[in-house]
Design a protein around this motif. Structure first.
Motif, mmCIF file in Angstrom:
data_model
loop_
_atom_site.group_PDB
_atom_site.id
_atom_site.type_symbol
_atom_site.label_atom_id
_atom_site.label_comp_id
_atom_site.label_asym_id
_atom_site.label_seq_id
_atom_site.Cartn_x
_atom_site.Cartn_y
_atom_site.Cartn_z
ATOM 1 N N PRO A 132 0.814 -1.223 0.000
ATOM 2 C CA PRO A 132 0.000 0.000 0.000
ATOM 3 C C PRO A 132 0.847 1.272 0.000
ATOM 4 O O PRO A 132 0.476 2.270 -0.629
ATOM 5 C CB PRO A 132 -0.824 -0.127 1.289
ATOM 6 C CG PRO A 132 -0.882 -1.584 1.560
ATOM 7 C CD PRO A 132 0.445 -2.119 1.109
ATOM 8 N N GLN A 133 1.978 1.236 0.691
ATOM 9 C CA GLN A 133 2.861 2.399 0.700
ATOM 10 C C GLN A 133 3.402 2.674 -0.707
ATOM 11 O O GLN A 133 3.438 3.823 -1.165
ATOM 12 C CB GLN A 133 4.016 2.157 1.665
ATOM 13 C CG GLN A 133 4.946 3.348 1.832
ATOM 14 C CD GLN A 133 6.078 3.059 2.808
ATOM 15 O OE1 GLN A 133 6.254 1.936 3.261
ATOM 16 N NE2 GLN A 133 6.858 4.070 3.119
ATOM 17 N N TYR A 134 3.807 1.636 -1.400
ATOM 18 C CA TYR A 134 4.321 1.796 -2.766
ATOM 19 C C TYR A 134 3.242 2.345 -3.694
ATOM 20 O O TYR A 134 3.493 3.255 -4.505
ATOM 21 C CB TYR A 134 4.829 0.453 -3.281
ATOM 22 C CG TYR A 134 5.485 0.530 -4.639
ATOM 23 C CD1 TYR A 134 6.850 0.744 -4.759
ATOM 24 C CD2 TYR A 134 4.739 0.389 -5.810
ATOM 25 C CE1 TYR A 134 7.460 0.818 -5.991
ATOM 26 C CE2 TYR A 134 5.334 0.466 -7.054
ATOM 27 C CZ TYR A 134 6.694 0.683 -7.134
ATOM 28 O OH TYR A 134 7.289 0.757 -8.379
ATOM 29 N N LEU A 136 0.637 4.107 -2.850
ATOM 30 C CA LEU A 136 0.362 5.496 -2.482
ATOM 31 C C LEU A 136 1.414 6.428 -3.074
ATOM 32 O O LEU A 136 1.076 7.468 -3.650
ATOM 33 C CB LEU A 136 0.332 5.627 -0.957
ATOM 34 C CG LEU A 136 0.199 7.054 -0.410
ATOM 35 C CD1 LEU A 136 -1.135 7.661 -0.835
ATOM 36 C CD2 LEU A 136 0.341 7.063 1.101
ATOM 37 N N TYR A 137 2.685 6.066 -2.946
ATOM 38 C CA TYR A 137 3.745 6.904 -3.496
ATOM 39 C C TYR A 137 3.623 7.025 -5.009
ATOM 40 O O TYR A 137 3.894 8.082 -5.585
ATOM 41 C CB TYR A 137 5.118 6.325 -3.133
ATOM 42 C CG TYR A 137 5.487 6.470 -1.680
ATOM 43 C CD1 TYR A 137 4.631 7.086 -0.764
ATOM 44 C CD2 TYR A 137 6.705 5.987 -1.195
ATOM 45 C CE1 TYR A 137 4.960 7.209 0.572
ATOM 46 C CE2 TYR A 137 7.053 6.110 0.135
ATOM 47 C CZ TYR A 137 6.179 6.715 1.018
ATOM 48 O OH TYR A 137 6.519 6.842 2.333
ATOM 49 N N ARG A 138 3.214 5.941 -5.645
ATOM 50 C CA ARG A 138 3.029 5.988 -7.100
ATOM 51 C C ARG A 138 1.905 6.945 -7.484
ATOM 52 O O ARG A 138 2.044 7.744 -8.416
ATOM 53 C CB ARG A 138 2.713 4.580 -7.630
ATOM 54 C CG ARG A 138 2.571 4.490 -9.142
ATOM 55 C CD ARG A 138 1.865 3.220 -9.556
ATOM 56 N NE ARG A 138 0.487 3.180 -9.021
ATOM 57 C CZ ARG A 138 -0.333 2.149 -9.160
ATOM 58 N NH1 ARG A 138 0.081 1.041 -9.777
ATOM 59 N NH2 ARG A 138 -1.555 2.200 -8.670
ATOM 60 N N ASP A 139 0.807 6.887 -6.753
ATOM 61 C CA ASP A 139 -0.352 7.712 -7.096
ATOM 62 C C ASP A 139 -0.100 9.197 -6.847
ATOM 63 O O ASP A 139 -0.684 10.055 -7.530
ATOM 64 C CB ASP A 139 -1.580 7.254 -6.285
ATOM 65 C CG ASP A 139 -2.047 5.865 -6.694
ATOM 66 O OD1 ASP A 139 -1.670 5.427 -7.812
ATOM 67 O OD2 ASP A 139 -2.760 5.223 -5.903
ATOM 68 N N ILE A 140 0.739 9.534 -5.868
ATOM 69 C CA ILE A 140 0.991 10.951 -5.589
ATOM 70 C C ILE A 140 2.291 11.440 -6.230
ATOM 71 O O ILE A 140 2.723 12.563 -5.982
ATOM 72 C CB ILE A 140 1.027 11.221 -4.068
ATOM 73 C CG1 ILE A 140 2.157 10.450 -3.394
ATOM 74 C CG2 ILE A 140 -0.308 10.875 -3.442
ATOM 75 C CD1 ILE A 140 2.266 10.713 -1.895
#
Length: 302
Positions: A132-134, A136-140
């Protein structure tokens, strides 16, 4: 009672205890310092002498081959530049976020502070996980972005708790009351009074954040593919792996080349440790006088 008479008044048991305590402290100091000292002398000694145990306290047949190989790689300077930028900018952002937040949470008239601290503390024990962290970083847009080394770590809850305890217990409430009588608001009190009296905790937290950014390896390994953005730790890892691969390749070719390659790969390994830790070790003595005071203040009430 003078110092001399106090020394004469000591019993043999007190003297024996002091001697044993000094020996134990010296042994602990030696056990702490010697491994780093050994790495330093092994990085400039002939690898074969290190491998056969002939290097103990002094370097033997001084050779700078490991450092020559490390600094001859142009990637090392890119890694140093990136790490210095991430460390300086990241630590500055950490302090800008952590200290005002800790001050606000230390004020008893700030009613939501206990609820907010529960939310902060919750993040210390539970997280969404790496995937989920990866995502999230991709989406932002933080993947392959230098801000990924700075923004997600803008606040460390452990450091926030330490700073909050300091502001709450070490600064007398009468000081704030006197300041308000002179017309000082919260913002001016924090900047002009609280911060100048908090050099110890500011120095300690700054050192914590600095070491955290300097040693950040996982972020570059998982979230960054652009080699021009990689920190020093990733660059050193790649240099070490490439030299170990060389040693393995030389060994597969037969003859003594494998042993030679492995020896110098070990020397480069020691050099990599020194290159990665030396800047922080050089900085620590300048902050040492604040370190113990900053960590212990606020730990005991009364």
């Amino acid at each position: 009672m003078t110092r001399l008479s106090a020394l004469r008044a000591r019993t043999p048991g007190d003297i024996a205890f002091s001697v044993v305590l000094a020996i134990v402290c010296a042994a602990i100091l030696f056990a702490t310092i010697y491994p780093l000292y050994f790495v330093a002398i092994a990085s400039i000694s002939e690898p074969r002498l290190v491998a056969t145990g002939q290097v103990t306290f002094l370097p033997q047949n001084v050779s700078l081959f490991g450092y020559e190989q490390i600094f001859a790689d142009e990637r090392i300077w890119t890694g140093y530049r990136n790490t210095v930028v991430y460390t300086v900018v990241g630590t500055a952002l950490n302090m800008v976020v952590t200290l005002p937040a800790a001050f606000a949470l230390s004020r008893r008239e700030f009613r939501p502070r206990r609820v907010l601290m529960l939310f902060f503390a919750f993040t210390m024990f539970f997280s969404g996980g790496l995937i989920p962290q990866y995502l999230l970083y991709r989406d932002i847009g933080l993947l392959d972005n230098w801000l990924v080394f700075i923004l997600p770590t803008a606040l460390n809850v452990y450091n926030l708790i330490i700073a909050r305890a300091f502001f709450e217990n070490a600064l007398p409430e009468e000081l704030f009351e006197a300041a308000t009588l002179d017309g000082v608001d919260y913002f001016r009190y924090f900047l002009n009074i609280a911060l100048p009296l908090s050099k110890a905790i500011v120095s300690v937290i700054a050192l914590y954040y600095l070491v955290q950014h300097w040693n950040d390896f996982f972020t570059g390994l998982i979230f960054v593919r652009d080699y021009e953005l990689q920190p020093l730790q990733i660059v050193l890892r790649d240099i070490l792996l490439s030299n170990q691969a060389f040693a393995g390749g030389a060994g597969g070719a037969g003859g003594s080349g494998g042993a030679y390659g492995q020896d110098f790969a070990d020397q480069i390994k020691y050099g990599v440790i020194i290159v990665s830790t030396l800047p922080v070790l050089l900085l620590y003595p300048f902050l040492q006088k604040y370190f113990e005071k900053g960590v212990m203040i606020g730990s005991v009430k009364g």
